[in-house]
Design an enzyme around this catalytic site. Structure first.
Site, PDB file in Angstrom:
ATOM      1  N   TYR A 196      -2.274  -0.756  10.857  1.00  0.00           N
ATOM      2  CA  TYR A 196      -2.269  -1.061   9.463  1.00  0.00           C
ATOM      3  C   TYR A 196      -1.104  -0.872   8.345  1.00  0.00           C
ATOM      4  O   TYR A 196      -0.788  -1.740   8.089  1.00  0.00           O
ATOM      5  CB  TYR A 196      -3.755  -1.109   9.578  1.00  0.00           C
ATOM      6  N   SER A 230       0.728  -0.755  -0.167  1.00  0.00           N
ATOM      7  CA  SER A 230      -0.423  -0.143   0.186  1.00  0.00           C
ATOM      8  C   SER A 230       0.711   1.057  -0.125  1.00  0.00           C
ATOM      9  O   SER A 230       2.132   1.176   0.814  1.00  0.00           O
ATOM     10  CB  SER A 230      -0.997  -0.383   1.005  1.00  0.00           C
ATOM     11  N   LYS A 290       2.144  -3.341   6.350  1.00  0.00           N
ATOM     12  CA  LYS A 290       2.710  -3.686   5.415  1.00  0.00           C
ATOM     13  C   LYS A 290       3.287  -2.686   5.197  1.00  0.00           C
ATOM     14  O   LYS A 290       4.561  -3.967   4.584  1.00  0.00           O
ATOM     15  CB  LYS A 290       1.635  -2.102   4.062  1.00  0.00           C
TER      16      LYS A 290
HETATM   17  N1  UFG Z   1     -12.557  11.294   3.590  1.00  0.00           N
HETATM   18  C1  UFG Z   1     -13.844  12.422   3.754  1.00  0.00           C
HETATM   19  N2  UFG Z   1     -14.872  11.419   4.181  1.00  0.00           N
HETATM   20  C2  UFG Z   1     -14.835  10.218   3.860  1.00  0.00           C
HETATM   21  C3  UFG Z   1     -13.970   9.371   3.672  1.00  0.00           C
HETATM   22  C4  UFG Z   1     -12.733   9.933   3.619  1.00  0.00           C
HETATM   23  O1  UFG Z   1     -13.897  13.204   3.165  1.00  0.00           O
HETATM   24  O2  UFG Z   1     -16.247  10.269   5.080  1.00  0.00           O
HETATM   25  C5  UFG Z   1     -11.730  11.778   2.906  1.00  0.00           C
HETATM   26  C6  UFG Z   1     -10.255  11.246   3.703  1.00  0.00           C
HETATM   27  O3  UFG Z   1      -9.760  12.496   4.517  1.00  0.00           O
HETATM   28  C7  UFG Z   1      -8.990  11.376   2.926  1.00  0.00           C
HETATM   29  C8  UFG Z   1      -9.788  11.154   1.433  1.00  0.00           C
HETATM   30  O4  UFG Z   1     -10.957  11.165   1.791  1.00  0.00           O
HETATM   31  O5  UFG Z   1      -8.426  13.012   2.501  1.00  0.00           O
HETATM   32  C9  UFG Z   1      -9.548   9.604   0.774  1.00  0.00           C
HETATM   33  O6  UFG Z   1     -10.128   8.651   2.119  1.00  0.00           O
HETATM   34  P1  UFG Z   1     -10.595   7.220   1.511  1.00  0.00           P
HETATM   35  O7  UFG Z   1     -10.373   6.764   3.729  1.00  0.00           O
HETATM   36  O8  UFG Z   1     -11.336   7.049   1.003  1.00  0.00           O
HETATM   37  O9  UFG Z   1      -8.776   7.064   1.489  1.00  0.00           O
HETATM   38  P2  UFG Z   1      -7.308   7.106   2.761  1.00  0.00           P
HETATM   39  O10 UFG Z   1      -6.211   7.918   1.817  1.00  0.00           O
HETATM   40  O11 UFG Z   1      -7.366   7.601   4.216  1.00  0.00           O
HETATM   41  O12 UFG Z   1      -7.140   5.311   2.511  1.00  0.00           O
HETATM   42  C10 UFG Z   1      -6.492   4.944   1.701  1.00  0.00           C
HETATM   43  C11 UFG Z   1      -6.018   3.318   1.834  1.00  0.00           C
HETATM   44  C12 UFG Z   1      -5.679   2.538   3.368  1.00  0.00           C
HETATM   45  C13 UFG Z   1      -4.231   3.174   3.175  1.00  0.00           C
HETATM   46  C14 UFG Z   1      -4.324   4.657   3.558  1.00  0.00           C
HETATM   47  C15 UFG Z   1      -2.635   5.525   3.066  1.00  0.00           C
HETATM   48  O13 UFG Z   1      -8.108   3.198   2.448  1.00  0.00           O
HETATM   49  O14 UFG Z   1      -5.917   1.296   3.554  1.00  0.00           O
HETATM   50  O15 UFG Z   1      -4.896   4.741   2.201  1.00  0.00           O
HETATM   51  O16 UFG Z   1      -2.482   4.378   1.477  1.00  0.00           O
HETATM   52  F1  UFG Z   1      -3.614   2.582   4.221  1.00  0.00           F
END
Ligand code: UFG
Length: 354
Positions: A159, A134, A163
């Site tokens: 988590y 990841s 990885k």
């Molecule tokens: N976000 C919101 N509201 C929500 C969910 C997410 O504003 O309800 C925003 C987050 O703050 C972020 C973006 O949308 O800016 C993406 O968020 P996600 O949760 O979809 O994804 P992340 O980038 O946080 O997480 C992903 C993977 C994880 C991994 C992480 C870091 O889902 O498994 O990238 O690589 F660990």
């Protein structure tokens, strides 16, 4: 849920976690390419329904074993019954927030399960491994986009650390024994669904990730999206990511498999698009694809979130001949089709989101 796999001349791939989100999409691409696939999945965060639908899409049967990767004898049995040539290792707990609450379960399941799997592979002389890593392994960026040679570690949750640690374990294994061919694929925000609308992301309860949440708001299942942070130093103040279509990711695995067959040694590739979109851009794109309004409210930042990251994808293009083909509109259209055809996700046997 167990049966012997047949052998095609292309070889038999063992997909751990093959009933899950990235797993199901990759198994479809492998079957379409003429590989035999055997799945091992303990259904901790997936259901049999995904596997049934793979068979429906491809017209091919997928032998599947309900075995935990910590069950050494169960694993050995799979390797005895099938002539596995390569393992694609998707299995693992993946909820960032939960990993903070139950770290030992994450370390035992993700790291313990992987070490067990590698030991059994070693015993059965199967030295080909493609691992679902990841972008999280990069931790806080010193510069962007992330390049494979950037430093890794400094992950902020268990988590992400699993990885990172698994990558380190695999590097040590390769240093000790260069018979191994190991490809570690660092995914950047997988989203989207198969064109058929039959397989897709099926989170349990309230989704933690952005796109499943947005699609449920568009469908009227949830009232509004909480946008975590409107004050980042980004184009519009909201978080920016490199969203990648899951079918593109799946094709990246097929490309990696060809590289493994050519005895690539140890390789690491980013699988992303190299493009970066903000949360509000994602909202807009989804509104366009669905024709629905996605209500949102700006809220404080989510702990542990990075403002921005995206991938440099030139290495995968150069060495694997792979690049993402699907653009943001197509990703949103595919999610919307999946949402409309499967309002509650897969129909039965939903399980906990460990
Ligand atoms: N976000 C919101 N509201 C929500 C969910 C997410 O504003 O309800 C925003 C987050 O703050 C972020 C973006 O949308 O800016 C993406 O968020 P996600 O949760 O979809 O994804 P992340 O980038 O946080 O997480 C992903 C993977 C994880 C991994 C992480 C870091 O889902 O498994 O990238 O690589 F660990």
């Amino acid at each position: 849920m167990s049966s012997k796999g047949s052998m095609s001349s292309k070889g038999c791939i063992l997909a751990t976690g093959g009933a899950g989100y990235v797993g199901t999409h990759t198994v479809v691409e492998l079957l379409n390419e003429g590989y035999d696939v055997v799945v091992v999945d303990n259904l901790a965060n997936a259901t049999m329904e995904g596997l049934k639908r793979i068979e429906e899409i491809t017209g091919k049967r997928v032998p599947a074993y309900n075995v935990n990767l910590l069950d050494t004898e169960g694993l050995k049995n799979i390797f005895s019954e099938n002539r596995i040539t390569c393992v694609m290792h998707f299995a693992g707990f993946k909820a960032v927030g939960k990993s903070v609450d139950i770290p030992l379960q994450y370390y035992k399941n993700n790291i313990g399960g992987t070490v067990n799997l590698l030991e059994v592979m070693n015993e059965f002389k199967v030295y080909n491994m493609i691992f679902s890593s990841s972008a999280t392994v990069y931790g806080v960026p010193e510069k962007l986009p992330f390049v494979e040679t950037d430093k890794t570690g400094g992950c902020t949750n268990p988590y992400g650390k699993t990885k990172f640690f698994i990558e380190e374990i695999m590097k040590d294994l390769y240093t000790a024994d260069q018979q191994w061919n190991i490809v570690m694929l660092r995914y950047f925000n997988p989203i989207g669904a198969h064109k058929s609308g039959r397989i897709g992301e099926s989170p349990i309860g309230i989704p933690h990730n952005l796109m499943p949440y947005i699609s449920k708001v568009a469908a009227g299942e949830l009232e509004f999206l909480t946008v975590y942070g409107g004050d980042y130093e980004t184009k519009d103040g909201t978080g920016v990511r490199d969203y990648t279509h899951v079918v593109d990711l799946a094709k990246g695995h097929v490309a990696a498999l060809k590289s493994v067959k050519n005895k690539c040694g140890l390789k690491i590739y980013n699988l992303g698009t190299g493009k970066a979109y903000s949360v509000l851009e994602m909202v807009k794109a989804f509104e366009k694809a669905s024709g629905k309004t996605v209500k949102y409210k700006i809220a404080p930042r989510r702990a542990g979130d990075l403002p921005t990251f995206w991938s440099d994808v030139s290495l995968a293009k150069k060495e694997l001949g792979w690049e993402a083909e699907k653009d943001l509109d197509e990703m949103c259209e595919d999610i919307w089709r999946w949402q409309c055809m499967n309002p509650g996700g897969y129909p039965s046997g939903q399980s906990k989101s460990t």
